[in-house]
Structures are given as structure tokens and as C-alpha cells.
Design a protein around this motif. Structure first.
Motif, mmCIF file in Angstrom:
data_model
loop_
_atom_site.group_PDB
_atom_site.id
_atom_site.type_symbol
_atom_site.label_atom_id
_atom_site.label_comp_id
_atom_site.label_asym_id
_atom_site.label_seq_id
_atom_site.Cartn_x
_atom_site.Cartn_y
_atom_site.Cartn_z
ATOM 1 N N ASP A 65 0.842 -1.184 0.000
ATOM 2 C CA ASP A 65 0.000 0.000 0.000
ATOM 3 C C ASP A 65 0.886 1.246 0.000
ATOM 4 N N ARG A 66 0.297 2.420 0.044
ATOM 5 C CA ARG A 66 1.082 3.655 -0.069
ATOM 6 C C ARG A 66 2.004 3.870 1.131
ATOM 7 N N LYS A 323 4.574 -0.917 -5.672
ATOM 8 C CA LYS A 323 4.143 0.111 -4.730
ATOM 9 C C LYS A 323 2.875 0.758 -5.280
ATOM 10 N N THR A 324 1.785 0.618 -4.543
ATOM 11 C CA THR A 324 0.500 1.117 -5.033
ATOM 12 C C THR A 324 0.114 2.425 -4.343
ATOM 13 N N THR A 325 -0.980 2.991 -4.815
ATOM 14 C CA THR A 325 -1.497 4.252 -4.279
ATOM 15 C C THR A 325 -2.562 4.022 -3.206
ATOM 16 N N ASP A 327 -4.614 3.845 -0.082
ATOM 17 C CA ASP A 327 -4.571 4.460 1.235
ATOM 18 C C ASP A 327 -5.324 3.539 2.196
ATOM 19 N N ALA A 364 -4.671 9.364 -8.671
ATOM 20 C CA ALA A 364 -4.307 8.188 -7.883
ATOM 21 C C ALA A 364 -5.548 7.573 -7.241
ATOM 22 N N ARG A 366 -7.274 5.802 -4.428
ATOM 23 C CA ARG A 366 -6.963 5.681 -3.002
ATOM 24 C C ARG A 366 -7.719 4.553 -2.316
ATOM 25 N N ASP A 557 2.080 3.477 -7.959
ATOM 26 C CA ASP A 557 3.030 4.529 -7.636
ATOM 27 C C ASP A 557 4.380 4.224 -8.286
#
Length: 698
Positions: A65-66, A323-325, A327, A364, A366, A557
Motif C-alpha cells: 500500500d502507499r 508500490k501502489t497508491t 490508502d 491516484a 486511493r 506509484d
């Protein structure tokens, strides 16, 4: 060195000649058979790549996650590479003692072991055994690195002299390029230890919840014995203890246990100590702690990367760090809000939400959430469908009036201009079912027959937007929906969209939603009757508060390869969907829905005090309803719909339920879900106002 290579060559020739003769005698007993057999063996050897020294083993990938927390692991083989220094000396000595105690004396082929294997073949026994560790490395490399399916794996593992010759040839090549310790390290990183467990690091974690450098003598002996008999030993604890003790004995007999017999005898007294349950690494979306919440996001990540040229099978073997955005706070808030309004076990009703952060260089994603958990057990309120990111078969209702308003404004209508909103309107352009004139009514007979476009967006009279659609032109309204964000939805094949084509062999030709609406002059488009992606709806909001800049809703990301280097993924570029002045003015045009419009009660009940754009929507027979909202900092959409095999209308009571005549509206469950989630999402964000409307569009 010359003598050593010559001796190795003689060993290979001896093995090849012996095995070749055996193969010829068994398979080709007629004259000339031996020559044919030799040619086939030669072809097999030449077909094998010679880059074993530079092998890159399959590695699983991790999705973060972020904040850098794992949300999923994806792998075909659970493996992590470790160096020689990160392995217990006991483990290295144990594997050599039990598998190839002359490992440090031969050049990759051990004549004694090879002749034993050939002798077994002549006696009618299996051709197994006789392989050195180097040859075993080659065999496992062919089976678990090069082979991509079970058929290829079986071929690589077949019991035959031809396979032995291939392994011997490649083993000699490998030992001419690498040192013994390097080969041993590679072997221990490669080999299977049962199930999807490969390499010593995964094995140490799985069976003992430890790392390879901390393996005790007893644990090391167990793993060394497990390599060639995982299925048997893992089923039978008694046999596992026997096998471990055999390994300990071999270590003593071959001199690979410096501490001698007392240490071995002490280790024999120790229990196996295998942890229960096994400490396996979760695999695939939804199988991590909290995965039932994050699984929808993980699924979208896989779909997104596949479109960019990195398919799932490559992710499961490529060792990527993704790596992701996502939240986690926003995701949890959306999940709790969606489930708070519609319990996960509610029969036949899904409540789905997507959250997108606006911007002029990227949008992005979330959060992607639903009242359903991500999984495969419907009895537990689970679904494997990617509800928040996929295209649902239900419409978003009057939310699509946003596109009609945008097209009308682009044609010269201002948000304060008066528009006609009669109680009933029969179109002179569009046709209804049965080729009858298309007649539309407002939800309520009360109200004015004229109002400003801004008030119309808040009150949502159907007639006014059908009239605007006629004036702006249906094609322009459809094009505006695509420009602002409904790109995949409008490209999707129309669910009932089969168009006769006299030139085709088939009786029909499937068409996209976009083409079906334009060709069929579907005037009800402005009422949101077509299939819809919740994520794309949220991205429409992001586009409007980004000054009209559309960007793909991206969950990525950064992607790093196995060496930690960035992977160049070519995400679709952003584009200016509409001019900034129009986007700002339309956002202001949508700003009264939460004040005096169809979402005002939900906003008041939530004590919402931020300026925002908003639009509710409900389909005609109440099988779905939605809400789109956005502030300058965050956009989101909610869709509540009947997700059973036989869709029915939805009624809104203390808790929604399926009924005969629905009464759900976008200002009810969808809006309440949106505000509940977005209160948390906006908690630490400063208040921000929408930009003022441009005078040209007022």
C-alpha cells in the motif's frame, strides 16, 4: 586444469556411450537403431540453453500500500534468495552428506554414481539416483525454471539415460564456470521443499518460523532429508524422524559433522519441532490479513498492469515490488461505510465505493471497497468479482445528467440560464420501446416548469435533461461522457447490443455501448440506463475538480524489479477533457445538490460542512442507485445495486432489502455511504473551496 578437464571429458564420454548403448538396445533393437538413438540424444542436448550459470530463479512479487505495508503476495514458487553466509553451516553440510558426499571431489559427474544408475536401468529398475548435486541442480532448473507447465516438468524429470546425458553435459559446463560453494548455494535456493515452498529461506520460515542462518542441527538435517521426499515425510511424522536421523548418521559417516557422533545423538533426541500451522506465505489477492478488504484493490492492480504489458504470470515469477497508491485509512473507511449501510450478508444487494485523488498529472486511486468481502465464499458475504473497478451491468441513473449538462454548456448554456422542466415531455427526436414516441416524466408532479441549470442539477428533473440532450445532440453528450471519464464503460460491449449485419455470417454483430447508443438514438442515455464502472464515475469527479484534466485512474506509484531498479511502465497520459473554464463552472453548477438538492438530507445528517460537487442517480425500476461527489482534494462514487442472479428492485428501510417495488434513491444509501466514508478521508485535510464559475458559463 588440462588434466582435470580431460578427466571430466572422459567421464562424460563413458557415461554417454554406456547410456547410449543401453537406450539403443532397449528402444531400437534393430540394425541402425543405435545411430538413431544417438542423434536424438544429441538433439536433446543442443536444445537445452547453456546459461545455467546466469540463472534467474522464479521469485514471487509483493504488492504494497502507499505506506509500504504488504497487501498481497503473488507467486508460483514461494522463494527468497539468500547468500551462503545467510545459511546455517549445518544445512550445507547435511545436504552434501546425504545427497552427494563426493561433491567436492568430482567435476560435476561422479563415475561411480553414474554407473550405478546405468546398472539399475539395465536391471530394469528406475534410472533415478546416481546424480551429483550439480546434476540435481540442472534437473531442478529444467523442471522448475524453464518448464512452465506440468507437461514440461514431467519431461524434465523423466527417468531415462537421455536425461542423464543431458544433465551430465550441462553439469560439466556449469562446474567449469562456477565454484562448488556457489553451486551449492544456488542449489539450496532452487530446490523444492514441498508444495509451493522452494529454497531454504521459505523452508526455514514455513516449517520452523526461523531464518536459514539460525537452523539448528536437527532442523537442518530434517530439511536436507525433505528435499527428495517432501510428500512422504510431511504426511508421516514417524518417517520424517527416521529420515532426519539417517541424515545425521550420514553426516557422521562422511565427516561432515565436526562435532561428531555425540552431537548427532543429541539431535536425534530432539522433536522435529515443525510449527503448526505451517508458517506459509499467503498467495494471491485477498489472502493476506485484511485481504478481504484490500483484495479488490489488488485485483485492480493486476488488471491495470496486465494492460500495460505485465501479466499476472510474469508478476508471479518476476520478483517485483509493486508500490501502489492504496490508502489503508481511506480503504477501511470506505469498507466500513459500505458495510454499515448494507451488511455484507444482505442477500442480493451490493454497495460499492471508489475513491480517487484528483490532480493535473495523475489521478491516484486511493480506495476500492464494497460491503462484500473479497473471496470465494458467497455464504460469508464474499465475492471474487472486482465490484468497485469492473463494469457493472447496472446504470448510475441521473448521475449521467452531468454529461448532458457539460455538452449543453459547451454549446452555450450557462449554469444560471433558465431551462424548461415540464412535468411530462414527449421527444420529437428519440423513440421509445416498440418504436413509440419517447415520453419521460419527472419523479414528482410538483415543482416549477422552469429553473436554472444549477437548480436542475440539484433537483434532477428528467424532462429538462432530455430537452437539453436534444438541443446539444445525443452524440455530443455521449462523447462528453467518454471525455470526462467513462472510457472503458462506453467501450464495453452492450449487454443486449446485437445489431443485425446482413454481410456477416453470424446473424448479429456485437457493438460497444457508445455505438449502440448513437446508432439507436437512445434518448434515455441521459437518465443513466447503461452499464457503469464505479471507479470511472469517481474519476469523472476527479476530472471536473482537476480543471477538466482527465488522467487514467491509476493504482500504481512505482514498480521495482527483483534488483530494486524501477521498471518503466508506460501509463496512459493525461489529457484536457474539457476546457478549465467549463470544468470549474460545471463543478459550481453541481455544488447545490448537498445544500438544497437530492443529497441535502444525507449531507445534513452527516454534518457535512465542506463545499463540494455532487449528483445523485437512480434507475427507473430502482435496481440501482448512485452518488458522485468531489471536493478539490478527493473524489468518490458509490453505487448500490442488485447483484443477485435475478435482479430485483431495492427498498430502503432500516436496512435495504429486495422487494417488488423499490424506493431506493441516490440520496439514500449511496449518499449516506459517501458522506460516512469521506468524513474520515477528509479528516486531516484543510477546508478548500471549489474555484468560481467562469463568466462565460454563468
Amino acid at each position: 586444469m588440462v588434466k582435470s578437464r580431460a578427466r571430466a571429458f572422459v567421464q562424460l564420454v563413458a557415461l554417454c556411450v554406456t547410456a547410449g548403448v543401453v537406450l539403443a538396445a532397449i528402444l531400437f533393437p534393430f540394425a541402425g537403431g543405435a545411430g538413431l538413438a544417438a542423434n536424438r540424444i544429441s538433439d536433446t542436448i543442443e536444445a537445452v540453453p547453456g546459461d545455467l550459470a546466469n540463472a534467474r530463479l522464479p521469485l514471487g512479487s509483493t504488492v504494497l500500500d502507499r505506506d509500504g505495508n504488504p497487501i498481497a503476495y503473488l507467486y508460483d514458487q514461494d522463494r527468497q534468495i539468500v547468500t551462503a553466509e545467510q545459511m546455517s553451516p549445518y544445512l550445507r553440510k547435511a545436504i552434501v552428506a546425504v545427497e552427494d558426499h563426493r561433491f567436492y571431489q568430482h567435476n560435476g559427474v561422479d563415475p561411480q554414481r553414474s554407473l550405478k544408475a546405468v546398472g539399475g536401468f539395465i536391471a530394469g529398475e528406475s534410472a533415478g539416483g546416481g546424480s551429483t548435486l550439480t546434476q540435481q541442480y540442472v534437473k531442478n532448473y529444467l523442471a522448475y525454471v524453464l518448464a512452465r507447465d506440468e507437461a514440461g516438468r514431467k519431461q524434465a524429470m523423466e527417468h531415462s539415460p537421455a536425461r542423464k546425458i543431458r544433465e551430465a553435459k550441462l553439469a560439466l559446463e556449469l562446474e567449469s564456470q562456477l565454484g562448488k560453494e556457489d553451486i551449492l548455494t544456488r542449489y539450496l535456493n532452487l530446490v523444492p521443499f514441498g508444495g509451493n515452498i522452494f529454497g531454504v529461506k521459505a523452508a526455514a520460515r514455513t516449517y520452523f518460523s526461523t531464518t536459514p542462518d539460525k537452523l539448528t542441527l536437527s532442523q537442518a538435517a530434517f530439511l536436507a532429508g525433505l528435499v527428495n521426499k517432501p510428500s512422504t515425510l510431511l504426511r508421516d511424522p514417524v518417517e520424517a524422524v527416521k529420515r532426519r536421523n539417517i541424515v545425521l548418521e550420514r553426516m557422521v559417516e562422511t565427516g561432515f559433522l565436526p562435532e561428531g557422533r555425540p552431537a548427532a545423538e543429541q539431535a536425534k533426541k530432539e522433536p522435529l519441532g515443525i510449527v503448526q500451522p505451517l508458517n506459509t506465505l499467503p498467495n494471491d489477492c485477498g489472502n493476506t490479513p485484511g485481504g478481504t478488504t484490500t483484495g479488490f484493490f489488488c485485483g485492480y492492480v493486476l488488471d491495470y498492469l496486465a494492460k500495460l504489458g505485465i501479466p499476472k504470470d510474469e508478476i508471479k515469477r518476476g520478483g517485483y515490488t509493486i508500490k501502489t497508491t492504496m490508502d489503508p485509512k481511506a480503504t477501511q473507511a470506505a469498507k466500513e461505510a459500505a458495510e454499515g449501510e448494507v451488511a455484507k450478508d444482505t442477500k442480493g444487494i451490493a454497495n460499492v465505493m471508489a475513491v480517487v485523488e484528483p490532480g493535473k498529472d495523475r489521478h491516484a486511486v486511493r480506495a476500492l471497497a464494497a460491503n462484500r468481502d473479497f473471496g470465494v465464499d458467497p455464504a460469508k458475504g464474499q465475492t471474487a468479482y472486482r465490484l468497485p473497478s469492473t463494469i457493472t451491468r447496472f446504470g448510475a441513473g441521473s448521475i449521467y445528467k452531468v454529461f448532458t449538462a457539460a455538452a449543453a454548456m459547451d454549446s452555450g448554456v450557462g449554469i444560471n440560464d433558465q431551462i424548461n422542466v415540464p412535468k411530462t415531455y414527449t421527444s420529437g427526436v428519440y423513440k421509445g420501446s416498440g418504436n413509440k414516441p419517447y415520453t419521460v416524466n419527472n419523479a414528482s408532479d410538483a415543482g416549477d416548469t422552469q429553473m436554472t441549470l444549477q437548480d436542475a442539477l440539484a433537483q434532477s428533473p428528467n424532462t429538462g435533461f432530455v430537452i437539453l440532450e436534444e438541443k446539444a445532440g445525443l452524440n455530443k453528450v455521449v462523447d462528453m461522457s467518454v471525455a470526462l471519464g467513462m472510457r472503458e464503460s462506453m467501450k464495453s460491449v452492450n449487454r443486449g447490443g446485437e445489431r443485425p449485419d446482413p454481410e456477416a455470417k453470424d446473424t448479429s454483430l456485437r457493438v460497444s455501448q457508445e455505438q449502440w447508443i448513437k446508432d439507436g438514438k437512445i434518448g434515455s442515455f441521459t437518465l443513466g440506463v447503461t452499464v457503469t464502472s464505479v471507479l470511472e464515475l469517481a474519476n469523472v469527479g476527479a476530472t471536473l475538480v482537476s480543471d477538466g484534466t482527465w488522467c487514467p485512474p491509476s493504482p500504481i506509484d512505482q514498480v521495482l524489479d527483483r534488483d530494486g531498479k524501477p521498471v518503466d511502465i508506460k501509463q496512459p497520459p493525461c489529457d484536457q477533457a474539457v476546457e478549465s473554464a467549463l470544468a470549474r463552472s460545471l463543478a459550481q453548477g453541481l455544488s447545490k445538490d448537498t445544500i438544497s438538492g437530492t443529497a441535502s438530507k444525507a449531507a445534513r445528517d452527516a454534518r457535512w460542512d465542506r463545499q463540494m460537487l455532487g449528483k445523485t442517480g437512480t434507475t427507473q425500476i430502482h435496481q440501482s442507485a448512485g452518488f458522485l461527489g468531489a471536493t478539490p482534494q478527493m473524489a468518490g462514487a458509490v453505487l448500490t445495486f442488485s447483484d443477485g442472479d435475478r435482479p430485483r428492485p431495492i427498498c430502503d428501510g432500516n436496512r435495504p432489502f429486495l422487494c417488488e417495488n423499490g424506493n431506493i434513491y441516490g440520496g439514500k444509501v449511496p449518499a449516506r455511504t459517501w458522506f460516512e466514508a469521506m468524513k474520515t478521508v477528509h479528516q486531516n485535510l484543510p477546508p478548500a473551496q471549489l474555484p468560481p464559475a467562469d463568466p462565460r458559463f454563468e
